[in-house]
Scaffold this active site. Structure first.
Site, mmCIF file in Angstrom:
data_model
loop_
_atom_site.group_PDB
_atom_site.id
_atom_site.type_symbol
_atom_site.label_atom_id
_atom_site.label_comp_id
_atom_site.label_asym_id
_atom_site.label_seq_id
_atom_site.Cartn_x
_atom_site.Cartn_y
_atom_site.Cartn_z
ATOM 1 C CG ASP A 193 -0.307 -0.267 2.523
ATOM 2 O OD1 ASP A 193 0.706 -1.001 2.552
ATOM 3 O OD2 ASP A 193 -0.767 0.268 3.550
ATOM 4 C CD GLU A 206 3.089 -1.155 7.595
ATOM 5 O OE1 GLU A 206 3.393 -1.197 8.805
ATOM 6 O OE2 GLU A 206 3.144 -0.100 6.958
ATOM 7 C CD GLU A 207 2.374 3.163 5.547
ATOM 8 O OE1 GLU A 207 2.327 3.586 6.717
ATOM 9 O OE2 GLU A 207 3.423 3.060 4.892
ATOM 10 N NE ARG A 245 17.917 -2.629 18.597
ATOM 11 C CZ ARG A 245 18.926 -2.250 19.386
ATOM 12 N NH1 ARG A 245 20.091 -1.943 18.866
ATOM 13 N NH2 ARG A 245 18.757 -2.159 20.687
ATOM 14 C CG HIS A 279 5.642 7.665 6.326
ATOM 15 N ND1 HIS A 279 4.543 7.397 7.138
ATOM 16 C CD2 HIS A 279 6.059 6.464 5.885
ATOM 17 C CE1 HIS A 279 4.327 6.088 7.173
ATOM 18 N NE2 HIS A 279 5.251 5.504 6.419
HETATM 19 NI NI NI Z 1 6.536 0.971 5.368
#
Ligand code: NI
Length: 416
Positions: free
Chosen positions: A105, A164-165, A202, A386
């Site tokens: 998305d 996802e957002e 990580r 973003h």
């Molecule tokens: Ni993303």
């Protein structure tokens, strides 16, 4: 090199002894082969971004490419635009299943970067680079499918995830059973702070939980000149905003990350400065890196709200909603990524990330259920995620496909 004259049993023997050293040159050749198609795919997706929950075109293209390559898949998974493919690899039946995930998305941001593949949809763009993630997963799908006879026996699941957002993708796919038969899952996210082809890893908590609350403070409105006749919800709200800061600064260890950010405060009428309103509305985002601390935060927040409202004769309505959980990287999966990264990209291109981030990622839903790992893949973009000029670019695709494909092969070979 094809080994056509071999009998089936000899082929199986060849497969069983195929090592990383034998396999990598063939993988690299396959990646080089599919790369032009994958670059074209990413650029096409970048030009035609779709908001969360509306990924119909993207899902259609994904499905069509899988179909054209003979990769079995399901569409509209969990009644979303999710597409889940499966590659059965090797000879005989393997007992391991590895999943690769790519999100599809875009964001409601107007693109400001001038490229040949600039978004054609005003106000919508791939500002988080999910065009790259989808293309990357498709690249891995194509090369793994091409080399599937020479992979260890097992299954590779390809999870093309929508929404996802807005955090309405992963949990729906998990509820639909997408990872019920999966042993481990891997994702990557483009990362502008690293150069293209550099992988950041990580262990443990790498991204925060993201929850929120909405608060209505009920006071008593009146004339701004006679405040004693009112219960001023703005004055109460201001104290709540300021006292909530003490949760992070005075209740939680300075070495334990948490965020309580009041991001909305609505009260009063723009038409008048002499009216004290009857109500004020606040909204906030709440983040933590520890699942235990996350569970304690609603009570701590409401205790302060209740105390301040009571002290000033106001009442309140408080609604707290849980969003994305903490994303916890499984150390074994990350060790697989480190090992594959060293072999495929070189040790100098694998870096340990110095700190987690307080952003959230709905990959957490998969990683809650089965061992999961996310790594960052450098995009080298000079603009951050973003923002209106972010671009995943073409440069990370080759490294990303190699990492995905070899991680899948090696997991099927020896697990984690
Ligand atoms: Ni993303």
């Amino acid at each position: 090199m094809r080994i056509a004259p071999f009998s089936l049993s000899l082929r199986s023997l060849y497969n069983a002894t195929m090592t990383t050293i034998d396999f990598l040159p063939r993988l690299r050749a396959a990646v080089a082969d599919v790369l032009p198609e994958i670059i074209a795919l990413r650029r096409d997706l970048h030009q035609h971004p779709e908001l969360s929950g509306s990924e119909e075109r993207t899902a259609g293209i994904v499905s069509e490419m899988l179909m054209r390559n003979g990769i079995a898949h399901e569409t509209r998974v969990g009644d979303t635009w999710g597409v889940v493919g499966v590659i059965e690899s090797g000879q005989g039946r393997g007992d391991k299943t590895f999943a690769l995930r790519g999100d599809m998305d875009a964001l409601p941001i107007n693109e400001e970067r001038e490229t040949a593949y600039k978004s054609q949809i005003p106000g919508v763009m791939h500002a988080c680079g999910h065009d790259g993630h989808t293309a990357n997963l498709m690249g891995a799908a194509l090369v793994l499918n091409r080399l599937k006879d020479d992979l260890p026996p097992g299954r590779i699941k390809l999870v093309f995830q929508p929404a996802e957002e807005t955090v309405r993708g992963a949990d729906v796919l998990v509820a639909a059973g997408v990872v019920d038969d999966v042993d481990a899952i891997l994702m990557l996210h483009g990362w502008p702070r690293l150069a293209p082809g550099v992988v950041g890893v990580r262990d443990g908590a790498v991204m925060a939980s993201s929850d929120q609350f909405l608060l209505t403070i009920n006071g008593k409105g009146g004339h701004g000149a006679y405040p004693h006749d009112t219960i001023d919800p703005i004055a109460v709200g201001a104290q709540i905003v300021s006292n909530l800061q003490s949760i992070v600064s005075r209740e939680i260890s300075p070495t334990t990350p948490a965020v309580v950010s009041v991001t909305q405060f609505f009260a009063g009428t723009p038409a008048a400065t002499n009216v004290i309103p009857g109500t004020a509305k606040l909204g906030a985002t709440v983040r933590a890196l520890s699942p235990a601390l996350r569970d304690e935060l609603p009570e701590r927040i409401e205790r302060i709200i209740a105390g301040i409202c009571a002290a000033h004769r106001a009442t309140y309505e408080f609604s707290y909603s849980y969003g994305t959980p903490v994303t916890v990287n499984d150390t074994s999966v990350m060790n697989l990524v480190r090992e594959v990264g060293r072999d495929v990209l070189g040790a100098e291109n694998i870096v340990e990330l110095p700190e987690p981030t307080m952003g959230a990622e709905d990959f957490a839903y998969y990683a809650q259920k089965i061992p999961g790992g996310m790594f960052r893949l450098g995009t080298g973009c000079e603009h951050l995620l973003h923002t209106p000029k972010y671009d995943y670019g073409d440069a990370p695709l080759e490294s990303g496909i190699l990492m995905f494909a070899e991680s899948a092969r090696r997991f099927l070979e020896k697990g984690v």
